[in-house]
Structure formats: structure tokens, C-alpha cells
Design an enzyme around this catalytic site. Structure first.
Site, mmCIF file in Angstrom:
data_model
loop_
_atom_site.group_PDB
_atom_site.id
_atom_site.type_symbol
_atom_site.label_atom_id
_atom_site.label_comp_id
_atom_site.label_asym_id
_atom_site.label_seq_id
_atom_site.Cartn_x
_atom_site.Cartn_y
_atom_site.Cartn_z
ATOM 1 N N HIS A 1 0.836 -1.205 0.000
ATOM 2 C CA HIS A 1 0.000 0.000 0.000
ATOM 3 C C HIS A 1 0.876 1.263 0.000
ATOM 4 O O HIS A 1 0.676 2.175 -0.808
ATOM 5 C CB HIS A 1 -0.943 0.019 1.206
ATOM 6 N N HIS B 1 1.454 5.015 -2.579
ATOM 7 C CA HIS B 1 1.772 6.409 -2.257
ATOM 8 C C HIS B 1 3.015 6.950 -2.961
ATOM 9 O O HIS B 1 3.062 8.127 -3.321
ATOM 10 C CB HIS B 1 2.011 6.575 -0.746
ATOM 11 N N GLU C 1 -5.710 9.434 0.101
ATOM 12 C CA GLU C 1 -6.081 8.018 0.144
ATOM 13 C C GLU C 1 -7.138 7.629 -0.885
ATOM 14 O O GLU C 1 -7.039 6.585 -1.512
ATOM 15 C CB GLU C 1 -6.579 7.632 1.546
ATOM 16 N N SER D 1 -3.975 0.863 -4.633
ATOM 17 C CA SER D 1 -3.400 -0.388 -4.129
ATOM 18 C C SER D 1 -4.473 -1.445 -3.868
ATOM 19 O O SER D 1 -4.170 -2.501 -3.326
ATOM 20 C CB SER D 1 -2.589 -0.112 -2.855
HETATM 21 N N1 HBI Z 1 1.416 6.583 10.123
HETATM 22 N N2 HBI Z 1 2.749 5.154 8.905
HETATM 23 C C1 HBI Z 1 1.684 5.977 8.965
HETATM 24 N N3 HBI Z 1 0.921 6.169 7.855
HETATM 25 C C2 HBI Z 1 -0.148 7.004 7.883
HETATM 26 O O1 HBI Z 1 -0.829 7.167 6.848
HETATM 27 C C3 HBI Z 1 -0.474 7.665 9.089
HETATM 28 C C4 HBI Z 1 0.352 7.433 10.197
HETATM 29 N N4 HBI Z 1 0.088 8.041 11.365
HETATM 30 C C5 HBI Z 1 -0.987 8.962 11.493
HETATM 31 C C6 HBI Z 1 -1.818 9.137 10.296
HETATM 32 N N5 HBI Z 1 -1.538 8.521 9.193
HETATM 33 C C7 HBI Z 1 -3.039 10.026 10.355
HETATM 34 O O2 HBI Z 1 -3.117 10.623 11.597
HETATM 35 C C8 HBI Z 1 -3.073 11.124 9.293
HETATM 36 O O3 HBI Z 1 -3.677 10.596 8.141
HETATM 37 C C9 HBI Z 1 -3.900 12.304 9.693
HETATM 38 FE FE FE Z 2 -2.157 5.259 2.949
#
Ligand code: HBI
Ligand code: FE
Length: 289
Positions: free
Chosen positions: A131, A136, A177, A196
Site C-alpha cells: 500500500h 503512495h 487516500e 493499491s
Molecule cells: N502513520 N505510517 C503511517 N501512515 C499514515 O498514513 C499515518 C500514520 N500516522 C498517522 C496518520 N496517518 C493520520 O493521523 C493522518 O492521516 C492524519
Molecule cells: Fe495510505
């Protein structure tokens, strides 16, 4: 997920010790894991021409994203950083919000190092390397998108200080997303959650069930979302330039205006919406009957 996190590396069990960032330890992937990446890649690759936005397909080719093995983050970061300065930071899973935003603000994309299990091939709730890297990373090679995501990271810090994370997270959800984009030949996907996912790549564009609504920043920030199923509404941007221009501002005034507003349900349409398609909600009615 828990299993994979624990097997990869000792720091993964205590991510606070390294801010969640761990060594990828590329040598430790098994042949089965590389093979799983390969099958996930092939499945998406068949679906995405004519569905993914051109910027994604071009960037994926430019970056020479490996198809037969899980990418080495350092190698991929070297190619990516020559294009836009972004690098990939290996993490064990979700990192705390503040770490996440700090990474983005510094053009570091936190990407899970583990790959889903064989049982989770079609769906898993937490992001894995497929993913994060397939979905991304390619768009980070697009200069306008790259700038948008960095600005989002900086906005994240401010939103946390103001207690407005929920509103900002909705923007991320409905664009980064699950975003769609107009093109001269029809709607295209740019959201990583769709890119994905084999099921949602088709559903988001072709199913009669969901609404598809022209992107409006204020509207999106009011809209609730569902985490573990297809979306009931998708938002459609005109271009990354529009997205960046709309979002390249301090959201303080918008947060103030949002305080007096009701939330919008995921399936709801408003009179002022620029509707692209009105969903018949067939899928959701069937599921919840
Ligand atoms: N951590 N690895 C990872 N990937 C994310 O998309 C992610 C995160 N921590 C917090 C978070 N997303 C969300 O709080 C944000 O989309 C606002
Ligand atoms: Fe994501």
C-alpha cells in the site's frame, strides 16, 4: 500484522526508541514475501491503465518501481530524491500523528517495511509496504503533488496545536487516500488506498453505488468517512495544481468557520454540491439490510 511487526526487527517492538523509524533490513525479506509483492503488483498493473491518473503511471515508470521484489527503500529514495527531494522512511506500522506530520513536512514518507500475509492478500486494515510504496510513493515524484504533501505535513503540526486533527485527517482521507481526478477522457484515480486495492480500483470508478462529488475543501473537512469498506462518496479534483492552490493557506480561518457547522454523513449530498454522479447506494443498502 502484529506477527510481521515483531519478526522484522527489535526496534519495531519499541518504536518510541527511534521515533517509529526502523532499518528496513531488506536482506531479511523471504522469497515468499518478494513473490507476494510481485503478485500484488501484477494484479494492480493489469487494472490501472485507463483507471489511474497519468501522473501516477508516468511516475511509476520514471521511478522504475521494481515489480519482482520488494523495493530497497534506499535505492528507491535515491531515484525519488533526484526528482523531488522526497525520501522513504521505513516504519513498523502506523506512527504517531506528530511523527507522521514531521516526516511529511521534511519530505520523508513513512512507509511500512512489512508485507501483508497470504491471508490478507485482498484486504488489510493497516498499511503495509505494498500500500505505502506502490500506492503512495510514485506520486511523490510529481512536483505539484510533492509540494502538496509537504504543505499538508506543515498544516498537520498547526492542526494539532489547534485541536483540529479530525478535519485535516478528512482532507487526507478524501484526497491522498481515496481521491479521484478529472481528465479529458473521464475520471481517473490518484488516491493510494484505491490504487493499491483491486476491488476499489473498479468500484470507485465504475460502480453505480457511490456518489462522486467535485472537490470542495470546506465540504470535505465536514464529511465523515468509513475506514474499513469502500467509500460512499468520492471527491473529484480538477488537477494537483487546483488541490495545491486550494490547500496552500493557513487553515485557521476555515477551522473557525467549521466550528459552527454540522458534520456531513458519508453518503449525504448537499444542494450546493458539484455532483459528478449521484450514487444509488446499492452496495451499502445491500450490506446493511
Ligand atoms: N502513520 N505510517 C503511517 N501512515 C499514515 O498514513 C499515518 C500514520 N500516522 C498517522 C496518520 N496517518 C493520520 O493521523 C493522518 O492521516 C492524519
Ligand atoms: Fe495510505
Amino acid at each position: 500484522m502484529a506477527e510481521a511487526t515483531q519478526s522484522r526487527n527489535p526496534i519495531a517492538r519499541e518504536p518510541h526508541k527511534a521515533n517509529g523509524i526502523i532499518p528496513q533490513d531488506w536482506q531479511s525479506y523471504t522469497q515468499e514475501e518478494h513473490d507476494r509483492w510481485s503478485r500484488l503488483y501484477a494484479r494492480q498493473e493489469k487494472l490501472l491503465p485507463g483507471r489511474a491518473c497519468d501522473a501516477f503511471l508516468e511516475a511509476k515508470a520514471n521511478l522504475q518501481l521494481p515489480r519482482h521484489c520488494i523495493p530497497d527503500f534506499e535505492e528507491l529514495s535515491d531515484r525519488l530524491s533526484r526528482l523531488t527531494g522526497w525520501r522513504i522512511a521505513p516504519v513498523a506500522g502506523l506512527v504517531p500523528d506528530d511523527v507522521f506530520f514531521d516526516c511529511l513536512a521534511n519530505r520523508r514518507f513513512p512507509a511500512a517495511a512489512f508485507i501483508r500475509t497470504e491471508q490478507e492478500l485482498d484486504y488489510l486494515s493497516e498499511p503495509d509496504v505494498f500500500h505505502d510504496v506502490f500506492g503512495h510513493v510514485p506520486l511523490l515524484a510529481d512536483p505539484t503533488y510533492a509540494q502538496f504533501l509537504e504543505a499538508y505535513g506543515r498544516g498537520g503540526r498547526r492542526a494539532m496545536q489547534r485541536g483540529q486533527l479530525q478535519n485535516l485527517a478528512r482532507l487526507y482521507w478524501y484526497t491522498v487516500e481515496f481521491g479521484l481526478m478529472r481528465s479529458p477522457v473521464g475520471l481517473r484515480i490518484f488516491g493510494a488506498g484505491i490504487l493499491s486495492s483491486p476491488g476499489e480500483a473498479v468500484f470507485s470508478l465504475q460502480d453505480s453505488s457511490p456518489n462522486r462529488i467535485g472537490f470542495d475543501l470546506f465540504r470535505v473537512m465536514r464529511t465523515k468517512y468509513i475506514i474499513s469498506d469502500f467509500q460512499q462518496s468520492y471527491f473529484v479534483i480538477d488537477s494537483f495544481r487546483q488541490l495545491l492552490d486550494d490547500c496552500y493557506q493557513d487553515f485557521g480561518a476555515i477551522y473557525d468557520r467549521l466550528r459552527g457547522q454540522t458534520e456531513i454523513e458519508p453518503h449525504e449530498l448537499l444542494a450546493e454540491d458539484r455532483v459528478v454522479t449521484i450514487g444509488d447506494m446499492r452496495y451499502f443498502k445491500f450490506k446493511h439490510q
